[in-house]
Design a protein around this motif. Structure first.
Motif, mmCIF file in Angstrom:
data_model
loop_
_atom_site.group_PDB
_atom_site.id
_atom_site.type_symbol
_atom_site.label_atom_id
_atom_site.label_comp_id
_atom_site.label_asym_id
_atom_site.label_seq_id
_atom_site.Cartn_x
_atom_site.Cartn_y
_atom_site.Cartn_z
ATOM 1 N N PHE A 177 0.841 -1.207 0.000
ATOM 2 C CA PHE A 177 0.000 0.000 0.000
ATOM 3 C C PHE A 177 0.873 1.253 0.000
ATOM 4 C CE2 PHE A 177 -1.585 3.506 2.566
ATOM 5 C CZ PHE A 177 -2.604 3.934 1.738
ATOM 6 N N LEU A 181 1.737 5.063 -2.793
ATOM 7 C CA LEU A 181 1.630 6.510 -2.557
ATOM 8 C C LEU A 181 2.735 7.248 -3.322
ATOM 9 C CD1 LEU A 181 0.948 6.484 1.307
ATOM 10 C CD2 LEU A 181 -0.695 6.923 -0.518
ATOM 11 N N GLU A 205 1.558 17.620 -2.305
ATOM 12 C CA GLU A 205 0.126 17.918 -2.369
ATOM 13 C C GLU A 205 -0.677 16.882 -1.587
ATOM 14 O OE1 GLU A 205 -1.067 18.810 -6.471
ATOM 15 O OE2 GLU A 205 1.015 19.413 -6.750
ATOM 16 N N CYS A 208 -0.302 12.781 -0.754
ATOM 17 C CA CYS A 208 0.881 12.176 -1.373
ATOM 18 C C CYS A 208 1.616 11.285 -0.366
ATOM 19 C CB CYS A 208 1.818 13.241 -1.926
ATOM 20 S SG CYS A 208 2.683 14.130 -0.648
ATOM 21 N N GLY A 209 1.308 11.471 0.911
ATOM 22 C CA GLY A 209 1.978 10.639 1.921
ATOM 23 C C GLY A 209 3.061 11.403 2.650
ATOM 24 N N THR A 212 2.680 10.945 6.746
ATOM 25 C CA THR A 212 2.860 9.603 7.294
ATOM 26 C C THR A 212 4.128 8.934 6.772
ATOM 27 O OG1 THR A 212 1.432 8.722 5.554
ATOM 28 C CG2 THR A 212 0.411 9.128 7.688
ATOM 29 N N ARG A 249 -1.316 6.133 13.075
ATOM 30 C CA ARG A 249 -1.275 5.519 11.732
ATOM 31 C C ARG A 249 0.135 4.967 11.437
ATOM 32 N NH1 ARG A 249 -3.563 2.739 7.728
ATOM 33 N NH2 ARG A 249 -2.425 3.067 5.819
ATOM 34 N N ALA A 529 -6.374 19.452 7.850
ATOM 35 C CA ALA A 529 -5.100 18.957 7.315
ATOM 36 C C ALA A 529 -4.598 17.760 8.095
ATOM 37 C CB ALA A 529 -4.053 20.067 7.369
ATOM 38 N N ASN A 534 -11.147 7.456 7.921
ATOM 39 C CA ASN A 534 -11.295 6.415 6.903
ATOM 40 C C ASN A 534 -12.590 6.373 6.137
ATOM 41 O OD1 ASN A 534 -9.189 4.793 6.436
ATOM 42 N ND2 ASN A 534 -9.311 3.901 8.487
#
Ligand SMILES: Nc1ncnc2c1ncn2[C@@H]1O[C@H](COP(=O)(O)OP(=O)(O)OP(=O)(O)O)[C@@H](O)[C@H]1O
Length: 639
Positions: A177, A181, A205, A208-209, A212, A249, A529, A534
């Motif tokens: 997963f 990203l 942006e 995009c990850g 995290t 997360r 933000a 989920n």
């Protein structure tokens, strides 16, 4: 719950049969110790389940809303099953801490001696030392070479753990997963840039990850290179809820519990352990730490996230960190922004390199007011838009009817934009409604109508409604509770999220609603933000947020709803579509969106100077003027 508790209908035979089967499976499965159930049906049948378990030689207990059946006797209280348990960090008084450190040191002095002499043969001694002292990396009393050895051993353990998680089936799925990203494609470039430069600026942006993934890449690469225990990464977030949610997360992505290698720290609360090497905290917490630890000893990387929001704490942090960089040549600073204005930050840090990462969201359809009115057939009149703020109604209504004395630039732009649009392609009902639209109102009735439309006509999925503050969230909640559909708890779960709420309450917005119940979250821009709820499929954006402004008539600072920027509007839209395709309902016409400023004015420039000076003084700065002149965009010196 209410229904079950009042009437206590007899248990369902099928459910008890199912439990008989589940309990016998538990007995047969040597690896499982217990069954945990949060099912309401089971709570209703608890007495029978308990009897059944007892007959089968098993134990059972009801903890609030959770049933546990186990092979071993169960305690009266299970903290892991108590959702309401505040997870507070214990703050030990300094004097007590010193005494404990003294005892630990004394113990270490004794237990570490044989370790040195025998070249590491006394395993248990070194292990014990590791247990108590690893987070004290800078302990001047501990022999450096001993510390180095302990940290090396710990780094190896971290590497083994990381590898085995990544190779496990669940871990491999998570890695898959994460690879999808956009941030993943930039991983190597990013790590190389961090290795070569003291400061880098990343514009990533929405989705995009950036939040995290990027701090996690650094942690993983340090662990992989056998230096996990030597690194200490801090990542700041503008709000408490994002610091907590992101830490949670990232822990999940690493197959760990919160407080292991990843933790968080917000005001009065935090979860971090002696093995925590990536800490998410609010910008305010890092600023406070810098007051007492001016060199950020022991910290290897600092990520400052969401710098585009230009909150006061973030701007202050940049001033203090810029000053620190020359004293800590080994410290790495990574600035992350959700928008493309990276150049501004880069030039502030003497031309620091920038990396851009394109965003990723599932498609999100944007509906502006004209489309919403056309689609729902809702008719706006001059009177049905006035918001009912309870007792304030008369005052607010009167004020709204008075001609506005002072208009800010954006209000004028919005009015001009409206005047120049004729909405030709829309039906006459929509055009009439738009002619009556009052941009000064949030429009509770319109929100109610759109929510009804979503509940009745749209697919399943939770709704996130952006409001301006606690007063309109609670007034709207009261209004919705009185509605036959939206106030029915069997069909709609109404939740609120606001900065002044306790974090345990804020956290509820991440819980899943029961089947066939639609979750509706009323939130301020704090949910705008860095957070992923989920199940959000629909977002409603009222287009406003509370901003500190200066009321020149009364000579006081005040917090008033103002139009948001295009960047904020995009962020709000981005909360849908993070896990699945979504819809965003902007409760203002498209021409008004076009008139929004690209970015919001930095908080430093809109906060009245007297409060700004007080804030700076609280940072124990000598000269306010000097401090402010070092800012990214300082106020006019004459001001
Ligand atoms: N709690 C979560 N559950 C499931 N997926 C998640 C969760 N948090 C993040 N994700 C996934 O990871 C992606 C990246 O999240 P991340 O918060 O890093 O994005 P970002 O680039 O910081 O965006 P933004 O600035 O808009 O928050 C999300 O789009 C989502 O698909």
């Amino acid at each position: 719950d209410h229904e079950y508790e009042d009437h206590r209908p007899s248990s369902s035979v099928a459910n008890i049969d199912e439990w008989r089967w589940k309990l016998s499976m538990l007995q047969r499965n040597a690896e499982e110790q217990e069954i945990i159930s949060r099912d309401r049906r089971d709570r209703r049948d608890y007495d029978q389940i308990a009897n059944l378990a007892k007959r089968m030689g098993l134990y059972s207990e009801l903890y609030g809303k959770v049933i546990v059946a186990s092979k071993v006797p169960l305690p009266n209280y299970r903290p892991d099953l108590d959702d309401k348990r505040p997870q507070r960090e214990v703050v030990i008084p300094l004097s007590l801490q010193r005494r404990v450190e003294g005892f630990v040191q004394e113990h270490l002095d004794r237990s570490l001696l044989p370790f040195d002499k025998d070249g590491g043969k006394t395993e248990s001694g070194s292990e014990k030392a590791e247990q108590v002292n690893l987070d004290e990396k800078q302990d001047p009393l501990l022999d450096e070479s001993v510390m180095e050895k302990i940290l090396q051993r710990k780094s190896l353990r971290m590497r083994n753990f990381q590898r085995s998680w990544q190779e496990s089936p669940e871990g491999a799925k998570m890695v898959e997963f994460r690879k999808s990203l956009p941030a993943y494609k930039e991983k190597e470039r990013l790590l190389a840039a961090i290795a070569r430069n003291q400061v880098i600026v990343i514009s990533g942006e929405t989705g995009c990850g950036k939040t995290t993934q990027l701090p996690q890449f650094v942690l993983e690469s340090e662990i992989e290179s056998g230096r996990g225990a030597f690194c200490n990464i801090i990542c700041t977030q503008p709000r408490r809820i994002s610091a907590m949610a992101v830490a949670e997360r990232v822990s999940t992505e690493r197959g760990e519990n919160l407080g292991e290698s990843v933790g968080y720290k917000v005001r009065l609360e935090g979860i971090r352990g002696k093995d925590t090497h990536l800490l998410f905290c609010t910008s305010g917490i890092l600023l406070r730490r810098l007051l007492s630890d001016r060199n950020l000893n022991g910290v290897s990387h600092v990520f400052v996230d969401e710098i585009h929001e230009r909150g006061m704490n973030e701007d202050f942090l940049l001033i203090v960190l810029k000053d620190l960089l020359s004293r800590r040549r080994d410290l790495r600073l990574i600035l992350m922004s959700a928008t493309l204005n990276a150049e501004l930050f880069s030039s502030y840090f003497g031309g620091a390199p920038t990396i851009h990462i394109p965003g990723f969201t599932h498609p999100v359809r944007a509906h502006f007011l004209e489309d919403i009115l056309e689609r729902t057939g809702y008719k706006m009149t001059a009177s049905n838009q006035l918001d009912d703020y309870g007792q304030d109604k008369v005052w607010k209504t009167q004020r709204q009817l008075l001609p506005r004395k002072r208009k800010n630039q954006i209000t004028t732009l919005v009015e001009d934009a409206l005047q120049n649009s004729n909405f030709e392609t829309y039906g006459s009902r929509t055009r009439d409604s738009l002619a009556n639209w009052n941009p000064d109102c949030i429009g509770f009735n319109l929100i109610e109508a759109v929510l009804c439309h979503i509940c009745r006509k749209e697919r399943a999925g939770a709704v996130l409604v952006f409001m301006t503050g606690w007063d309109d969230i609670s007034s709207l909640k009261d209004q919705l509770k009185a509605h036959p559909l939206l106030g029915d708890p069997n069909r709609v779960l109404l939740l609120a999220c606001h900065g002044s709420m306790a974090t345990s309450e804020q956290r509820l917005i991440f819980d899943k609603a029961p089947p066939n119940v639609r979750k509706v979250v009323l939130a301020t821009n704090m949910a705008e933000a860095s957070i992923t709820i989920n199940d959000i499929v629909f977002v409603m954006d009222c287009g406003k947020a509370k901003e500190t402004t200066y009321d020149a008539l009364n000579n006081t600072p005040c917090l008033l709803p103002s139009w948001i920027s295009k960047a904020s509007s995009r962020q709000r839209r981005g909360r849908a579509g993070r896990v699945q395709p979504g819809e965003c309902y902007h409760l203002y016409p498209r021409c008004v969106y076009d008139a929004f400023a690209e970015y919001q004015l930095p908080e430093l420039l809109r906060t009245p100077l007297n409060s700004l000076c007080l804030q700076i003084k609280s940072l124990q700065v000598d000269s306010i003027g000097e401090f402010l002149s070092a800012a990214l965009q300082p106020p006019e010196p004459r001001a």
